[in-house]
Structures are given as structure tokens and as C-alpha cells.
Design a protein around this motif. Structure first.
Motif, short mmCIF file in Angstrom:
data_model
loop_
_atom_site.label_atom_id
_atom_site.label_comp_id
_atom_site.label_asym_id
_atom_site.label_seq_id
_atom_site.Cartn_x
_atom_site.Cartn_y
_atom_site.Cartn_z
N LEU A 161 0.78 -1.23 0.00
CA LEU A 161 0.00 0.00 0.00
C LEU A 161 0.81 1.29 0.00
O LEU A 161 0.27 2.36 -0.29
CB LEU A 161 -0.90 0.03 1.25
CG LEU A 161 -1.86 -1.15 1.42
CD1 LEU A 161 -2.52 -1.08 2.78
CD2 LEU A 161 -2.88 -1.15 0.31
N ASP A 199 -2.38 5.87 -2.47
CA ASP A 199 -3.64 6.53 -2.83
C ASP A 199 -4.47 6.76 -1.57
O ASP A 199 -4.08 6.37 -0.47
CB ASP A 199 -4.42 5.70 -3.88
CG ASP A 199 -4.75 4.29 -3.42
OD1 ASP A 199 -5.04 4.07 -2.22
OD2 ASP A 199 -4.75 3.38 -4.28
N GLY A 200 -5.61 7.42 -1.74
CA GLY A 200 -6.45 7.77 -0.60
C GLY A 200 -7.01 6.56 0.14
O GLY A 200 -7.12 6.57 1.36
N GLU A 201 -7.35 5.53 -0.59
CA GLU A 201 -7.86 4.31 0.03
C GLU A 201 -6.78 3.66 0.91
O GLU A 201 -7.05 3.20 2.02
CB GLU A 201 -8.33 3.33 -1.05
CG GLU A 201 -9.04 2.11 -0.51
CD GLU A 201 -9.56 1.21 -1.62
OE1 GLU A 201 -9.45 -0.02 -1.47
OE2 GLU A 201 -10.06 1.73 -2.64
N ALA A 202 -5.56 3.63 0.41
CA ALA A 202 -4.45 3.07 1.18
C ALA A 202 -4.19 3.91 2.43
O ALA A 202 -3.94 3.36 3.51
CB ALA A 202 -3.19 3.00 0.32
N TYR A 203 -4.28 5.24 2.30
CA TYR A 203 -4.09 6.11 3.47
C TYR A 203 -5.14 5.80 4.54
O TYR A 203 -4.81 5.66 5.72
CB TYR A 203 -4.16 7.59 3.09
CG TYR A 203 -4.00 8.48 4.31
CD1 TYR A 203 -2.73 8.80 4.77
CD2 TYR A 203 -5.09 8.95 5.01
CE1 TYR A 203 -2.56 9.59 5.90
CE2 TYR A 203 -4.94 9.74 6.14
CZ TYR A 203 -3.67 10.06 6.58
OH TYR A 203 -3.52 10.82 7.71
N ALA A 204 -6.39 5.69 4.13
CA ALA A 204 -7.47 5.42 5.09
C ALA A 204 -7.24 4.10 5.83
O ALA A 204 -7.40 4.02 7.05
CB ALA A 204 -8.82 5.41 4.38
N LEU A 205 -6.86 3.07 5.10
CA LEU A 205 -6.61 1.77 5.73
C LEU A 205 -5.41 1.83 6.66
O LEU A 205 -5.46 1.37 7.80
CB LEU A 205 -6.40 0.68 4.67
CG LEU A 205 -6.08 -0.71 5.21
CD1 LEU A 205 -7.21 -1.22 6.11
CD2 LEU A 205 -5.84 -1.67 4.08
N GLU A 226 -5.99 3.54 9.90
CA GLU A 226 -6.77 2.72 10.82
C GLU A 226 -5.94 1.63 11.49
O GLU A 226 -6.05 1.41 12.70
CB GLU A 226 -7.94 2.09 10.08
CG GLU A 226 -8.83 1.23 10.95
CD GLU A 226 -9.98 0.59 10.19
OE1 GLU A 226 -10.60 -0.32 10.77
OE2 GLU A 226 -10.25 0.98 9.05
N LYS A 249 -6.64 -6.25 10.72
CA LYS A 249 -7.77 -5.41 11.08
C LYS A 249 -8.71 -6.22 11.95
O LYS A 249 -9.10 -7.33 11.58
CB LYS A 249 -8.47 -4.93 9.81
CG LYS A 249 -9.59 -3.98 10.06
CD LYS A 249 -10.15 -3.47 8.74
CE LYS A 249 -11.34 -2.60 8.97
NZ LYS A 249 -11.91 -2.13 7.71
#
Length: 104
Positions: A9, A29-35, A38, A102
């Protein structure tokens, strides 16, 4: 979540401030940042490096990046360490291999 590692990621840059390792995690990318925001917690990083002192995380969502301050892992830092990795560059690669988990 399928089995992922940080390297799937993000990229990592490493540096030092004395005996403290500084790691910048740069999601792709933004999705990777969000994950990563978390699941890549200070506790997860501390456990991966087997440190007992608190790891600090700074979130920089507009870059995007997560910056970790990992104390007492560089055996004195650049000026106090006789080994080859006083700056902690190989330790940056080590973070790329952290398996992401997760809950739930």
C-alpha cells in the motif's frame, strides 16, 4: 481483509534524529491512506520493532503521510553507532514487511 503488508500500500522513507528512528509512510492513494491510518497504529509499529518506549504517530492527510517516531532503536545514532545502518535505512525496509491486521 486479505493478507496485506505495508509494502502493498505504501512506500517508506527512513531517517534519524540521534537514537530515534523517523519513518515516513507514504500511501499510494487515498484508500491506502485510510486503511493505514486505521491499522498502522503506534502500538503495531512498536510491536514490530520490539520497542518498549512509546512510538509517536503524526498524521499528515493532505500529503498524505503517516510519520512515526520510534525511540531508542539506533544504538546511539549516526555518531554513536559503529554498524552500517546508523541512519536506520534498513529499518525502513523492515516496516514495509509488517503484516496488516484489522479487527472485526
Amino acid at each position: 481483509m486479505s493478507e496485506l503488508i505495508v509494502d502493498d500500500l505504501a512506500d517508506v522513507r527512513a531517517g534519524d534524529k540521534g537514537d530515534t528512528l523517523i519513518l515516513a509512510v507514504l500511501p499510494r492513494d487515498g484508500e491506502a491512506y485510510a486503511l493505514l491510518a486505521e491499522v498502522l497504529t503506534p502500538d503495531a509499529v512498536a510491536g514490530h520493532y520490539a520497542v518498549t518506549e512509546p512510538v509517536e504517530r503524526t498524521e499528515l492527510p493532505h500529503l498524505p503521510a503517516l510519520v512515526f517516531r520510534v525511540p531508542s532503536v539506533l544504538a546511539g545514532g549516526v555518531t554513536g553507532y559503529s554498524g552500517l545502518d546508523g541512519h536506520g535505512k534498513a529499518l525502513g525496509y523492515h516496516l514495509l514487511m509488517l503484516r496488516l491486521e484489522k479487527d472485526g
